[in-house]
Every structure is written in C-alpha cells, then in structure tokens.
Design a protein around this motif. Structure first.
Motif, PDB file in Angstrom:
ATOM      1  N   GLU A   1     -39.099  59.289   2.020  1.00 25.00           N
ATOM      2  CA  GLU A   1     -40.073  58.473   1.296  1.00 25.00           C
ATOM      3  C   GLU A   1     -39.836  56.988   1.559  1.00 25.00           C
ATOM      4  O   GLU A   1     -40.782  56.225   1.769  1.00 25.00           O
ATOM      5  CB  GLU A   1     -40.001  58.757  -0.202  1.00 25.00           C
ATOM      6  N   GLU A   2     -38.569  56.578   1.572  1.00 26.69           N
ATOM      7  CA  GLU A   2     -38.251  55.175   1.848  1.00 26.69           C
ATOM      8  C   GLU A   2     -38.628  54.807   3.276  1.00 26.69           C
ATOM      9  O   GLU A   2     -39.177  53.730   3.529  1.00 26.69           O
ATOM     10  CB  GLU A   2     -36.763  54.923   1.609  1.00 26.69           C
ATOM     11  N   GLU A   3     -38.341  55.702   4.216  1.00 27.33           N
ATOM     12  CA  GLU A   3     -38.696  55.447   5.615  1.00 27.33           C
ATOM     13  C   GLU A   3     -40.211  55.377   5.772  1.00 27.33           C
ATOM     14  O   GLU A   3     -40.733  54.516   6.490  1.00 27.33           O
ATOM     15  CB  GLU A   3     -38.137  56.553   6.502  1.00 27.33           C
ATOM     16  N   ASN A   4     -40.920  56.249   5.092  1.00 22.77           N
ATOM     17  CA  ASN A   4     -42.378  56.239   5.133  1.00 22.77           C
ATOM     18  C   ASN A   4     -42.925  54.917   4.606  1.00 22.77           C
ATOM     19  O   ASN A   4     -43.840  54.330   5.203  1.00 22.77           O
ATOM     20  CB  ASN A   4     -42.928  57.412   4.323  1.00 22.77           C
ATOM     21  N   GLN A   5     -42.377  54.438   3.499  1.00 24.59           N
ATOM     22  CA  GLN A   5     -42.815  53.168   2.933  1.00 24.59           C
ATOM     23  C   GLN A   5     -42.576  52.022   3.914  1.00 24.59           C
ATOM     24  O   GLN A   5     -43.428  51.154   4.103  1.00 24.59           O
ATOM     25  CB  GLN A   5     -42.100  52.889   1.603  1.00 24.59           C
ATOM     26  N   PHE A   6     -41.398  52.026   4.558  1.00 25.71           N
ATOM     27  CA  PHE A   6     -41.077  51.009   5.549  1.00 25.71           C
ATOM     28  C   PHE A   6     -42.085  51.051   6.706  1.00 25.71           C
ATOM     29  O   PHE A   6     -42.589  50.010   7.148  1.00 25.71           O
ATOM     30  CB  PHE A   6     -39.653  51.221   6.067  1.00 25.71           C
ATOM     31  N   LEU A   7     -42.394  52.253   7.178  1.00 23.71           N
ATOM     32  CA  LEU A   7     -43.333  52.391   8.286  1.00 23.71           C
ATOM     33  C   LEU A   7     -44.740  51.959   7.884  1.00 23.71           C
ATOM     34  O   LEU A   7     -45.458  51.344   8.689  1.00 23.71           O
ATOM     35  CB  LEU A   7     -43.339  53.830   8.799  1.00 23.71           C
ATOM     36  N   LEU A   8     -45.133  52.253   6.665  1.00 24.82           N
ATOM     37  CA  LEU A   8     -46.443  51.803   6.186  1.00 24.82           C
ATOM     38  C   LEU A   8     -46.514  50.281   6.140  1.00 24.82           C
ATOM     39  O   LEU A   8     -47.540  49.686   6.495  1.00 24.82           O
ATOM     40  CB  LEU A   8     -46.731  52.388   4.801  1.00 24.82           C
ATOM     41  N   GLU A   9     -45.430  49.648   5.724  1.00 24.73           N
ATOM     42  CA  GLU A   9     -45.392  48.184   5.688  1.00 24.73           C
ATOM     43  C   GLU A   9     -45.456  47.609   7.094  1.00 24.73           C
ATOM     44  O   GLU A   9     -46.165  46.627   7.339  1.00 24.73           O
ATOM     45  CB  GLU A   9     -44.138  47.712   4.964  1.00 24.73           C
ATOM     46  N   GLU A  10     -44.735  48.221   8.030  1.00 22.83           N
ATOM     47  CA  GLU A  10     -44.794  47.769   9.424  1.00 22.83           C
ATOM     48  C   GLU A  10     -46.202  47.928   9.990  1.00 22.83           C
ATOM     49  O   GLU A  10     -46.699  47.055  10.706  1.00 22.83           O
ATOM     50  CB  GLU A  10     -43.813  48.559  10.293  1.00 22.83           C
ATOM     51  N   LEU A  11     -46.826  49.047   9.681  1.00 20.34           N
ATOM     52  CA  LEU A  11     -48.188  49.295  10.153  1.00 20.34           C
ATOM     53  C   LEU A  11     -49.140  48.235   9.626  1.00 20.34           C
ATOM     54  O   LEU A  11     -49.973  47.701  10.377  1.00 20.34           O
ATOM     55  CB  LEU A  11     -48.643  50.691   9.712  1.00 20.34           C
ATOM     56  N   GLU A  12     -49.016  47.900   8.364  1.00 19.83           N
ATOM     57  CA  GLU A  12     -49.878  46.873   7.771  1.00 19.83           C
ATOM     58  C   GLU A  12     -49.655  45.519   8.437  1.00 19.83           C
ATOM     59  O   GLU A  12     -50.610  44.780   8.710  1.00 19.83           O
ATOM     60  CB  GLU A  12     -49.624  46.773   6.265  1.00 19.83           C
TER      61      GLU A  12
END
Length: 58
Positions: free
Chosen positions: A22-33
């Motif tokens: 979940e933390e990695e997913n959040q990080f990746l979503l932030e990078e994507l944004e």
C-alpha cells in the motif's frame, strides 16, 4: 499451539506485506501525478512557443 503460533506469524507477515505494498502504491501514484504535471507543463510551454512562432510569422 505451535501450529497457531506459525499461523499468527504468517498472518503478521502477510499484513506487513500488504502495508508495504500500500505504501509503495501510494508512492507510485504520487510519482505518476508528478510526471503528469511535468508533461502538462511541457505541453503548455510548447503550445506557448508555437503561438509565438505563429504570431511572428504573421
């Protein structure tokens, strides 16, 4: 009891793995944004430059 202790340990490991994902997913979503924002900024700057070129050619 040993079986229950092993199951509890495996369950704890699975919960930790879920939290990690979940933390990695959040990080990746932030990078994507951030990448989307950069792309939009570049697109906007290119359109602005093209507008200036068109104005200069008229």
């Amino acid at each position: 009891m040993e079986l229950i202790a092993r199951l509890e340990e495996r369950f704890d490991k699975m919960l930790n793995k879920i939290k990690q994902l979940e933390e990695e997913n959040q990080f990746l979503l932030e990078e994507l944004e951030q990448e989307r924002n950069k792309r939009e900024e570049v697109r906007s700057r290119i359109e602005s430059l093209l507008g200036k070129v068109e104005t200069d050619l008229e």
